[in-house]
Design a protein around this motif. Sequence first.
Motif, PDB file in Angstrom:
ATOM      1  N   ASN A 327       5.728  -7.583  -4.797  1.00 55.12           N
ATOM      2  CA  ASN A 327       6.267  -6.236  -4.933  1.00 55.12           C
ATOM      3  C   ASN A 327       5.246  -5.232  -4.400  1.00 55.12           C
ATOM      4  OD1 ASN A 327       7.293  -3.760  -5.807  1.00 55.12           O
ATOM      5  ND2 ASN A 327       8.181  -4.659  -7.668  1.00 55.12           N
ATOM      6  N   PHE A 328       5.359  -4.893  -3.113  1.00 55.55           N
ATOM      7  CA  PHE A 328       4.373  -4.031  -2.461  1.00 55.55           C
ATOM      8  C   PHE A 328       4.324  -2.647  -3.092  1.00 55.55           C
ATOM      9  CE2 PHE A 328       8.072  -2.278  -0.510  1.00 55.55           C
ATOM     10  CZ  PHE A 328       7.712  -0.991  -0.096  1.00 55.55           C
ATOM     11  N   GLY A 329       5.465  -2.185  -3.629  1.00 61.63           N
ATOM     12  CA  GLY A 329       5.527  -0.839  -4.194  1.00 61.63           C
ATOM     13  C   GLY A 329       4.585  -0.658  -5.367  1.00 61.63           C
ATOM     14  N   HIS A 354      -0.952 -11.554   4.023  1.00 65.85           N
ATOM     15  CA  HIS A 354       0.235 -10.972   4.639  1.00 65.85           C
ATOM     16  C   HIS A 354       0.126  -9.450   4.637  1.00 65.85           C
ATOM     17  CE1 HIS A 354       3.107 -14.465   4.936  1.00 65.85           C
ATOM     18  NE2 HIS A 354       2.146 -14.978   4.181  1.00 65.85           N
ATOM     19  N   LEU A 355       0.360  -8.806   5.767  1.00 66.00           N
ATOM     20  CA  LEU A 355       0.360  -7.345   5.840  1.00 66.00           C
ATOM     21  C   LEU A 355       1.662  -6.840   5.236  1.00 66.00           C
ATOM     22  CD1 LEU A 355      -0.953  -4.709   6.778  1.00 66.00           C
ATOM     23  CD2 LEU A 355       0.174  -5.036   9.003  1.00 66.00           C
ATOM     24  N   LEU A 356       1.552  -6.264   4.013  1.00 63.68           N
ATOM     25  CA  LEU A 356       2.737  -5.776   3.296  1.00 63.68           C
ATOM     26  C   LEU A 356       3.032  -4.319   3.595  1.00 63.68           C
ATOM     27  CD1 LEU A 356       2.653  -7.065  -0.404  1.00 63.68           C
ATOM     28  CD2 LEU A 356       3.972  -7.928   1.511  1.00 63.68           C
ATOM     29  N   VAL A 357       1.967  -3.508   3.650  1.00 63.31           N
ATOM     30  CA  VAL A 357       2.111  -2.073   3.856  1.00 63.31           C
ATOM     31  C   VAL A 357       1.354  -1.684   5.114  1.00 63.31           C
ATOM     32  CG1 VAL A 357       1.720   0.213   2.869  1.00 63.31           C
ATOM     33  CG2 VAL A 357       2.278  -1.711   1.365  1.00 63.31           C
ATOM     34  N   LYS A 358       2.054  -1.056   6.046  1.00 63.18           N
ATOM     35  CA  LYS A 358       1.432  -0.610   7.294  1.00 63.18           C
ATOM     36  C   LYS A 358       1.662   0.889   7.434  1.00 63.18           C
ATOM     37  CE  LYS A 358       1.264  -1.516  12.269  1.00 63.18           C
ATOM     38  NZ  LYS A 358       1.833  -2.316  13.391  1.00 63.18           N
TER      39      LYS A 358
END
Length: 412
Positions: A327-329, A354-358
């Motif tokens: 859950n990136f949020g 893993h790149l979740l937020v860019k």
Amino acid sequence: MLEETKQLIDSEMTILNEGDVASPQGFVAGGLHVGLRREKNDFGWLYSSVPANCAAVYTQNAFKAAPLQVTEASINLEHKLSAVVINSAIANACTGERGLEDAKQTQNWVASKLHIPEHEIAVASTGLIGEFLPMDKISFGVDNINIYNESQSENFNEAILTTDTNTKHIAVEVEIDNKIVTVGGTCKGSGMIHPNMATMLGFMTTDANVGVDDLNYLLKGSVDDTFNMITVDGDTSTNDMVILLANGESKSTMLTQSHPDWEKFANAVKYVSEYLAKSIARDGEGATKLIKAHVTGAQTKEQNNIIAKTIVGSSLVKTAVHGCDPNFGRIAASIGYGDQTVNPSDINVWLCGHLLVKNGMINEYDELDLKAKMEQDTIDIHAVVGDTEHQSTAYGCDLSYDYVKINALYRT
């Protein structure tokens, strides 16, 4: 002392895999069962063959436990210690004048037993807050202190535990001026962990020859980057304390910050401190995973530290990690309230590689692969929040159903 096997870390440092607080020359530790707990060892001691220079940091909780108040006053007299005694099961906190007198009485008994000045004795307690110590059991423990048996430090490592599921200890060796210098440590902590200097207690020792001022400088820096960068549940205890003792028994030359091998020695202390801190985070009550948050780029080092610790301290991040939910949020939100000055468009977040937020927005990723990686017992979060060179690493753990069960039934 535990039987030790050596593991070379690099060309400058060697780990004593079974090492602990009694590994440096001149230190002896032990423990026994005096009846504070049902079965396990619950009373321990650490002794130095000569008075050791001492540095210490303490909890900032206003309800500082009686043993800490007595210990701090004693250390401040000469900054030297010859012995530390500790009991588990009862914290001797919120116990008023009687608690202070009980801590001082323990000092008095130990002084008579070991023939050393009272102000060279530190006392520590951990466990249930608000109950008085059964002093007959403490007296029994003091009467049975044995400073001549060098093979019982594992009893000390166990005696200091409360809800911990395992003992936590390590030692390392470095060579300084053709002398082997050892740094060892033992700690306890599992719940009530959010240090700011839980029931967290850390004891580190070295046979290096280090002055008090340099020792204080070294301990504060090490604690700020390690013990103060862990959290389990956001609760800062009444009994948190970390002590560093240096007795000079390696017969090495005086180590100061200007010594060419100071960084080598400082790195050894930092390694021991970080290992112990991570051990506490990994053993959080009910924990199944260690969470490591590495943050770079904030405007100041302090802001960087706050963001890293906020991520691992977020209950929502901790529960998401427990459920292997990417859950990136929750991570992004924790960064945002950890430091409200960050620019969301500058933020990039990686979870288990893993790149979740860019640039502040969700990035496409392989959810099945990421969920599979989140099954492992160490979860890595890397956040870039700006373009400065500041770096911080904080450690925490997941929040499980067992944490609620353990603490709901703590008194029973």
